[in-house]
Each structure stands twice: as structure tokens, then as C-alpha cells.
Design an enzyme around this catalytic site. Structure first.
Site, PDB file in Angstrom:
ATOM      1  N   ASP A   1       0.865  -1.190   0.000  1.00 39.87           N
ATOM      2  CA  ASP A   1       0.000   0.000   0.000  1.00 39.87           C
ATOM      3  C   ASP A   1       0.899   1.235   0.000  1.00 39.87           C
ATOM      4  O   ASP A   1       2.067   1.170   0.402  1.00 39.87           O
ATOM      5  CB  ASP A   1      -0.931   0.005   1.222  1.00 39.87           C
ATOM      6  CG  ASP A   1      -0.182   0.081   2.545  1.00 39.87           C
ATOM      7  OD1 ASP A   1       0.691  -0.770   2.777  1.00 39.87           O
ATOM      8  OD2 ASP A   1      -0.447   1.006   3.325  1.00 39.87           O
TER       9      ASP A   1
ATOM     10  N   GLU B   1      -0.236  -0.727   5.718  1.00 38.16           N
ATOM     11  CA  GLU B   1       0.842  -0.310   6.618  1.00 38.16           C
ATOM     12  C   GLU B   1       0.736   1.186   6.882  1.00 38.16           C
ATOM     13  O   GLU B   1       0.895   1.648   8.018  1.00 38.16           O
ATOM     14  CB  GLU B   1       2.211  -0.643   5.987  1.00 38.16           C
ATOM     15  CG  GLU B   1       3.391  -0.486   6.951  1.00 38.16           C
ATOM     16  CD  GLU B   1       4.018   0.895   6.963  1.00 38.16           C
ATOM     17  OE1 GLU B   1       4.838   1.175   7.834  1.00 38.16           O
ATOM     18  OE2 GLU B   1       3.675   1.745   6.105  1.00 38.16           O
TER      19      GLU B   1
HETATM   20 ZN   LIG Z   1       6.602   1.966   4.186  1.00 36.49          ZN
END
Ligand SMILES: [Zn+2]
Length: 350
Positions: A51, A111
Site C-alpha cells: 500500500d 501499513e
Molecule cells: Zn513503508
């Protein structure tokens, strides 16, 4: 993640997809690729995420890798699809028959918004339930290939004031911003305490204090409308040994005393692997450095370091992460592959 499933299978990994719903109800996928023997050894994980933060204001297509001037441009080139590519390339170079301990490539989602993917992997992976968590983990965030043993945590919460919109000339409105002000004054006091009182400092970090960063939004309410909604967001980065609950409780108490709605949505602890731990010492041998370092940002290690011995090290520089026209220097790719391969040699090759 579908593409990476095929990619990992093509390099002889057994692949587990760990799915979950994010807080908005959207289905997300994490991948765990595994290769190596079933000898009871727990092995090594290379840990990455694909991501990215949003891409706003780019001078080029952010979602198409563009190679020019010795750089690869593109959102996530540095943080951290580039690093994930290095991990997969490194893993592809080892045949299962050459491994004495299992090698994992773990690729997470979310994340950047709160380690939700890593948390799902830690809670739900059948592979890790069956084989146990890997013994060692390499979180490949961009550190310019320096060995990082510790980072700050991440705590984020919002505090919301509700009012009522009206034409401000009428006196009929109820301004949400006014309700937030006494709370903000108390948050400013905490900010001054945390950034001035040296008893809260930790000299392992630069800077040695937390941010307690305060932002405010009433949605750019026009000056002749009484603001119906005002939201304060605070980002706090606890350091190893800090009692973050004390500060979270103070903010919550203050919000409740002033009739505001408190919502904690990220509470990730700091990370500190002792510098004399095996994974850190191995990282120093591989990089040729004498001392491991620390960083001020947080990573999936906030979750994974609770289950395995982790080091943070990867290609690219944090200075390019999250920027407009993000890039990674091309020479970082072979260096990243080389560093990750040396971890595999050290911890997985028989
Ligand atoms: Zn990262």
C-alpha cells in the site's frame, strides 16, 4: 496482490492469502510466501508492504513506473514496492533444496494507515499457526541500507466537537470551534511538557522527544457560518520505555470533561531490538557498519517485533518516501537484492 500471488508461486513459494475487512469494510489481502524445509526451524521473513500514501500533485502518472536519470519514479517506488521487488528477486535465487530453514516473503496491506494488514497476518495466518512465527524478520523499509534497531511507536486519535450551522448574523448557531478551544489549550500544555521536559526525552532518537502534533479541521467552514463540526487530530510517537497510556488517558479525560468525542484509532507500540541481538549483529556484519541506528517513523515492525526478532533495513531513502514524484535510485535495487540475499544466506541456507 493477485499479481504477487502468481509471482511468488512462480518462484516456488507456497502462498497463503490472509484476508480481512479494513475499518471501512473494504476487503484487503496480505500474502505470505514460504519456501524451504519442514525441519522445525522457524527461519527468516522478509517483510514488506505494497500500500502507498495517496498521490496528489504529481508531474507524471504516479502509478506507472518511469525510469529516467538513474531513478525509478512512481508512487511506492521507494516506500516500498521497490524493496518488495528486491525481496522477491532475492527469494527467487534460492532453490527449496538449498534451504536448511524456511524463508518467508510477507507482503502486507494498510501499513500506511495503521499496520492493519500486519495485525491480520499476526492474528490469522494459518501458516504461522502451523509452523510458528519466523524466528527472524527483516522489515525492508527505506533506510538507505543502514541497520535500524529501534523506532518510535504511533498513536493517533481524533477529538470531535459538534455544533449547529446557522448564518452567523442570526445568533441561532452553535459554534463547534468554541467547544474545542479549552481542550486545545490542555493539549498545548501536554505538547510543551513532552517537548521541553527532559525526563520524557530518549537520547537514542533524533529528535529525542515525541511530536504530539496537533491538527484542526472544521472543513474550511466559511466565516459567516457557525461551524457545525470541528475535529482535532493528534499524532503521538511513544518511545521505548514511555508509558503512552498516561498521555492517552489525559487526552481522553480532557475530551470527556469538555463534552467532546474521543476516538483512538492507531495505538502501535515503539520497537526496540537490543543492539546485541543476533539479527542486529548479522545486519551490521552484512552492511559493514559498527553501530545500528534508530529512526523516528514507525513500521510494520510495531506488530511483527512482538513475534520475531526484527531489524529494519531496506533500499531507498525516507527522504523520497511520501513525496511528490517519489523515486528510488536504480543502484539501490541490486544493493537491496544483495543485502536481502545475505540475510537469507546467514539464516536459511544450510
Ligand atoms: Zn513503508
Amino acid at each position: 496482490m493477485d499479481f504477487l500471488t502468481e509471482t511468488l508461486e512462480a518462484i516456488d513459494c507456497e502462498v497463503e492469502r490472509v484476508e480481512y475487512r479494513d475499518p471501512a469494510g473494504v476487503l484487503k489481502v496480505n500474502l505470505i510466501g514460504r519456501k524451504g524445509p519442514d525441519t522445525g526451524k522457524r527461519g527468516l521473513a522478509l517483510l514488506g508492504h505494497i500500500d502507498t500514501v495517496p498521490a496528489i500533485g504529481w508531474s507524471m502518472d504516479p502509478f506507472e513506473a518511469r525510469i529516467a536519470d538513474g531513478k525509478m519514479y512512481g508512487r511506492g517506488s521507494c516506500d516500498m514496492k521497490g524493496s518488495v521487488a528486491c525481496m522477491i528477486e532475492a527469494a527467487s535465487r534460492y532453490a527449496t533444496s538449498n534451504l536448511g530453514a524456511p524463508l518467508y516473503v510477507v507482503i502486507t496491506a494498510d501499513e500506511e494507515v495503521g499496520y492493519f494488514g500486519a495485525s491480520a497476518v499476526a492474528e490469522k495466518s494459518e501458516m504461522f499457526k502451523k509452523h510458528g512465527f519466523p524466528q527472524y524478520g527483516v522489515v525492508g523499509e527505506p533506510t538507505e541500507l543502514h541497520a535500524v534497531y529501534a523506532h518510535k511507536g504511533a498513536v493517533r486519535f481524533t477529538v470531535t466537537a459538534h455544533g449547529r450551522a446557522a448564518h452567523s448574523s442570526t445568533g441561532a448557531g452553535d459554534n463547534a470551534n468554541l467547544k474545542l478551544i479549552p481542550f486545545l489549550a490542555e493539549m498545548r500544555d501536554i505538547y510543551h511538557e513532552l517537548t521541553n521536559d527532559t525526563q520524557y526525552f530518549n537520547d537514542e532518537f533524533t529528535p529525542p522527544f515525541t511530536d504530539w502534533n496537533i491538527t484542526i479541521s472544521d472543513g474550511e467552514c466559511a466565516a459567516n457560518i457557525t461551524s457545525p463540526l470541528s475535529v482535532c487530530s493528534i499524532n503521538y510517537r511513544p518511545m521505548p520505555g514511555d508509558d503512552s497510556q498516561v498521555w492517552i488517558d489525559r487526552a481522553r479525560d480532557s475530551a470527556e470533561r469538555h463534552g467532546l468525542v474521543f476516538h483512538l484509532y492507531i495505538d502501535a507500540p515503539p520497537v526496540r531490538t537490543p543492539p546485541d541481538a543476533e539479527i542486529i549483529q548479522a545486519a551490521l556484519k552484512i552492511t559493514g557498519e559498527t553501530e545500528p541506528t534508530t529512526v523516528a517513523y514507525s513500521t510494520d515492525a510495531a506488530v511483527f517485533s512482538q513475534h520475531m526478532e526484527t531489524v529494519i533495513i531496506g533500499p531507498g531513502s525516507i527522504l523520497q518516501a511520501h513525496t511528490v514524484d517519489e523515486w528510488m535510485a536504480l543502484d539501490q535495487f541490486p544493493q537491496g537484492v544483495s543485502i536481502f540475499s545475505q540475510f537469507v544466506e546467514r539464516f536459511c541456507v544450510a
